[in-house]
Design a protein around this motif. Sequence first.
Motif, mmCIF file in Angstrom:
data_model
loop_
_atom_site.group_PDB
_atom_site.id
_atom_site.type_symbol
_atom_site.label_atom_id
_atom_site.label_comp_id
_atom_site.label_asym_id
_atom_site.label_seq_id
_atom_site.Cartn_x
_atom_site.Cartn_y
_atom_site.Cartn_z
ATOM 1 N N CYS A 41 21.659 13.020 124.111
ATOM 2 C CA CYS A 41 22.492 11.956 125.110
ATOM 3 C C CYS A 41 21.693 11.439 126.203
ATOM 4 O O CYS A 41 22.201 10.693 127.016
ATOM 5 C CB CYS A 41 23.791 12.660 125.341
ATOM 6 S SG CYS A 41 23.471 14.419 126.046
ATOM 7 N N LEU A 42 20.438 12.159 126.471
ATOM 8 C CA LEU A 42 19.644 11.453 127.748
ATOM 9 C C LEU A 42 18.393 10.925 127.118
ATOM 10 O O LEU A 42 17.498 11.861 126.703
ATOM 11 C CB LEU A 42 19.359 12.808 128.595
ATOM 12 C CG LEU A 42 20.604 13.465 129.255
ATOM 13 C CD1 LEU A 42 20.236 14.968 129.810
ATOM 14 C CD2 LEU A 42 21.388 12.760 130.066
ATOM 15 N N PRO A 43 18.313 9.760 127.005
ATOM 16 C CA PRO A 43 17.051 9.270 126.607
ATOM 17 C C PRO A 43 15.833 9.437 127.108
ATOM 18 O O PRO A 43 14.742 9.499 126.588
ATOM 19 C CB PRO A 43 17.374 7.552 126.710
ATOM 20 C CG PRO A 43 18.571 7.363 127.285
ATOM 21 C CD PRO A 43 19.197 8.600 127.669
ATOM 22 N N ARG A 44 15.729 10.028 128.336
ATOM 23 C CA ARG A 44 14.480 10.287 129.020
ATOM 24 C C ARG A 44 14.085 11.876 128.869
ATOM 25 O O ARG A 44 12.928 12.297 129.166
ATOM 26 C CB ARG A 44 14.488 10.097 130.506
ATOM 27 C CG ARG A 44 14.375 8.570 130.868
ATOM 28 C CD ARG A 44 13.125 7.994 131.070
ATOM 29 N NE ARG A 44 13.351 6.754 131.464
ATOM 30 C CZ ARG A 44 13.081 5.583 130.550
ATOM 31 N NH1 ARG A 44 13.104 5.625 129.437
ATOM 32 N NH2 ARG A 44 13.248 4.130 131.169
ATOM 33 N N ALA A 45 14.995 12.501 128.100
ATOM 34 C CA ALA A 45 14.570 14.046 128.175
ATOM 35 C C ALA A 45 14.194 14.021 126.737
ATOM 36 O O ALA A 45 14.438 13.328 125.549
ATOM 37 C CB ALA A 45 15.919 14.865 128.278
ATOM 38 N N GLY A 61 18.496 19.184 129.905
ATOM 39 C CA GLY A 61 17.616 18.307 129.401
ATOM 40 C C GLY A 61 16.396 19.357 129.252
ATOM 41 O O GLY A 61 16.025 20.122 130.302
ATOM 42 N N PHE C 83 15.462 15.777 134.600
ATOM 43 C CA PHE C 83 15.346 15.132 133.117
ATOM 44 C C PHE C 83 15.383 13.712 133.039
ATOM 45 O O PHE C 83 15.700 13.140 132.074
ATOM 46 C CB PHE C 83 15.940 16.214 132.109
ATOM 47 C CG PHE C 83 17.333 16.200 132.507
ATOM 48 C CD1 PHE C 83 18.240 15.272 132.571
ATOM 49 C CD2 PHE C 83 17.968 17.385 132.861
ATOM 50 C CE1 PHE C 83 19.660 15.491 133.110
ATOM 51 C CE2 PHE C 83 19.026 17.694 133.214
ATOM 52 C CZ PHE C 83 20.228 16.903 133.240
ATOM 53 N N SER C 84 15.446 13.059 134.203
ATOM 54 C CA SER C 84 15.790 11.574 134.151
ATOM 55 C C SER C 84 14.977 10.814 134.044
ATOM 56 O O SER C 84 15.082 9.495 133.975
ATOM 57 C CB SER C 84 16.787 11.372 135.605
ATOM 58 O OG SER C 84 15.928 11.546 136.593
ATOM 59 N N THR C 85 13.446 11.146 134.179
ATOM 60 C CA THR C 85 12.511 10.380 133.933
ATOM 61 C C THR C 85 11.608 10.759 132.930
ATOM 62 O O THR C 85 11.515 12.127 132.520
ATOM 63 C CB THR C 85 11.598 10.268 135.394
ATOM 64 O OG1 THR C 85 11.160 11.660 135.888
ATOM 65 C CG2 THR C 85 12.438 9.324 136.428
ATOM 66 N N THR C 86 10.456 10.186 132.712
ATOM 67 C CA THR C 86 9.363 10.443 131.742
ATOM 68 C C THR C 86 8.746 11.802 132.212
ATOM 69 O O THR C 86 8.690 12.793 131.409
ATOM 70 C CB THR C 86 8.464 9.352 131.435
ATOM 71 O OG1 THR C 86 9.303 8.173 131.359
ATOM 72 C CG2 THR C 86 7.579 9.511 130.209
ATOM 73 N N CYS C 130 19.538 9.591 134.077
ATOM 74 C CA CYS C 130 18.622 8.841 133.089
ATOM 75 C C CYS C 130 18.345 7.492 134.037
ATOM 76 O O CYS C 130 19.282 6.979 134.385
ATOM 77 C CB CYS C 130 19.255 8.409 131.765
ATOM 78 S SG CYS C 130 17.839 7.902 130.900
#
Lengths: 262, 225, 238
Positions: A41-45, A61, C83-86, C130
């Motif tokens: 559900c978290l695209p960056r993780a 995450g 975990f919000s960034t690359t 995110c």
Amino acid sequence: MSIPLVPKLLRAHLADLAKEGKRHDGRGRFEGRKVELEVDCLPRAEGSARVRMGDTIVFAGVKFQIMTPYPDRPNQGGLMCSAEVRPVAGRGWEPGPPSPESIELGRVVDRGIRESGCINTEDLCIIPGEKAWQVILDLFALSDDGNLFDAFGLAAIAALKNATIPAERFEAGEDRPLEVSKTPIMCSYHKVGGRFVYDTDKKEELGGDERIHITLGDDDHVHSLQKGLKGIFTAAEFAEIMSEARSRCSELRDLIDQAVGK
Amino acid sequence: MSGDKGADGPRRSRQAPLLVAPGEDLGDSGEFEAGHGVLSINGRLRALKQGKMNKRGNIVSIEPRRTAFMPRPSDLVIGYIEGCTSNIWFVDIGAPFNAILPMSLGPAKAEFGGIRKVLDIGDAIICRVQEVEENHSSVVTMKGMGLRAIRSGSVEEIDPHLLGRLIGRGGNNLRQLKEDTECRLIAADNGRVWLDGDLSGIIQARNSLNDLLKQAKIEEYGGVV
Amino acid sequence: MGGYGDVQCIDENGIRLDGRKIDEVRPMSIEVGVVPVADGSARMKWGLNDVIAAVYGPMEAHPRKIQRQDRAVLDVRYNMAPFSTTDRIRPGFNRRSREISKVTAEALESVVLTELYPRSKIRVEIEIICAEAGTRCAGITAASVALAHAGIPMTDLVVSVASGKVHDVVVCDLNKEEDNYGEADLPMGILPNTGELVFLQMDGDLSPQQFQEAWDYNMGAAKVIHEVMVEALKGGDE
């Protein structure tokens, strides 16, 4: 975390309910709240999960970093687990450096996962003695209505099972799923009104005494235990919740397998 | 939604309630006066809160969806004793600030050092707001009919703006609930509700309260809770 | 990482990498009540941004030295989840977060009737779970919806949006690539009912003409975003 006022009336009322074998929200003694589990559900993780139990909501995450293996274990990677309960999660959670409560949360979840051996650290090695993957699991509480421990435990293992090692981005081979061989599950019991109950909400936590966290792996092996808060319990009480934990853990394990698609 | 008219006449405009968001322009301030949740800025009326707009007489007001409890003199409140000195209790009344209960307004006189024998930390009390100072600190009293320490039953909390819904017109709902559950029920202005009676009655009353809250939430968010 | 000249953010037809026209905002949605234990809350998804704002209060301001005798203080915390960034963000003190928290508080204080709650504080927690680009704008926008949801009196909502310049072309609502490889960024906080401003930052390089263009794009986007905010607040009642 600020120390909340415990109304005497609440404790007395919870004790009255306990005498009749009831709970304030009508649940049975070992009945959990409805569990919602969503993965990816978290695209960056690289792996993620969201768990909702009643009004308790948490995210987990997974991120990967490249580390130098420790000299005494040159062919092993690492796992790091950190829990943060930021003030967004409730009135009682205050800003500032991590509170002892949130550190305990992170460490108890970490122990359950690490000791179960569900992640083979040798599998994380890229070049022995030089490069290995470090798996970083971050737990994040959005809304705390009691029993963050179990919610974190569930989100943690689901996120790991959902994780992909981003090898291409680090130019270390092909992307591949993270191998998670076991499913450790945590169940927490809190003494409310003189007896242990499962999955307490905030009100029961406020008016309760000690709590016990049990993490069981596959085949019911025990991987971590933690007694928290002030209170005394007997061996018989412990034996009772231990057997309850066994059946609840297997239910939750099925839920995870379903969510991650296995 | 539909234009159905209530059988009991134009109590309030029963056409689709006009929902507003903060900042919305509600017309010229020449015709109407600003009531709760409305501010007159440069000759125009502006909504300050989200909620339903009501026009009664020449006053435009907003029935908010959520409000924080701010004590006003003569409010009946249920509080918890949070601390004390030798002659003052500090009371959590669910407002931004604690209230104080001086010994002279308490239920009984205490000897020096014996204040916690009268009301101890964690005790619940029914009290009335005596005065509210400019800076929002307030003084509560326990001198008066029915004002006393609560020693049994359970205290539940609901959003203060749902009290009207709980009590019903002319107190009908509350009376019905008392009859159905055979409970003593006191709904205080700060949204705390005291339920006392048989354990089964308390449980029944609490379930009704929860249903009410759920219903209100469903109406607020259009079915998704 | 910036300064890669070979990334083509806009094609010859004026279509951007994510398929938008130059004056188009990313798809967005807002939902209220997402933090059940808070007094008010909102979640805004805007492109890949996923931002949650929760409001607690008004409550007594602690410690005493932060109390204002004549008004409430807004205690705003902007935070990016690890975990919000690359690349993972290490939790803890962060100068960027502090600055954004400060300007966000000041923007929101301009609309909240803080004088009604002397000596209090209103906690506003902005959590980025995110991040794509424009998290501060999404944060301010979500926070103003959360404040309204908490029933805090305010003279208007605040819409925040950033336009900027990529390859010498002014575009509305920058996405990640445009933010990384672009030449300018102009985030603004706009009061939708009056067109007044409560928040303004800018970095990069814009000619007077380009500046005006970016400004106008922001004003236009604010109208679109405001509709989404109002719709979320009014819920499914209608």
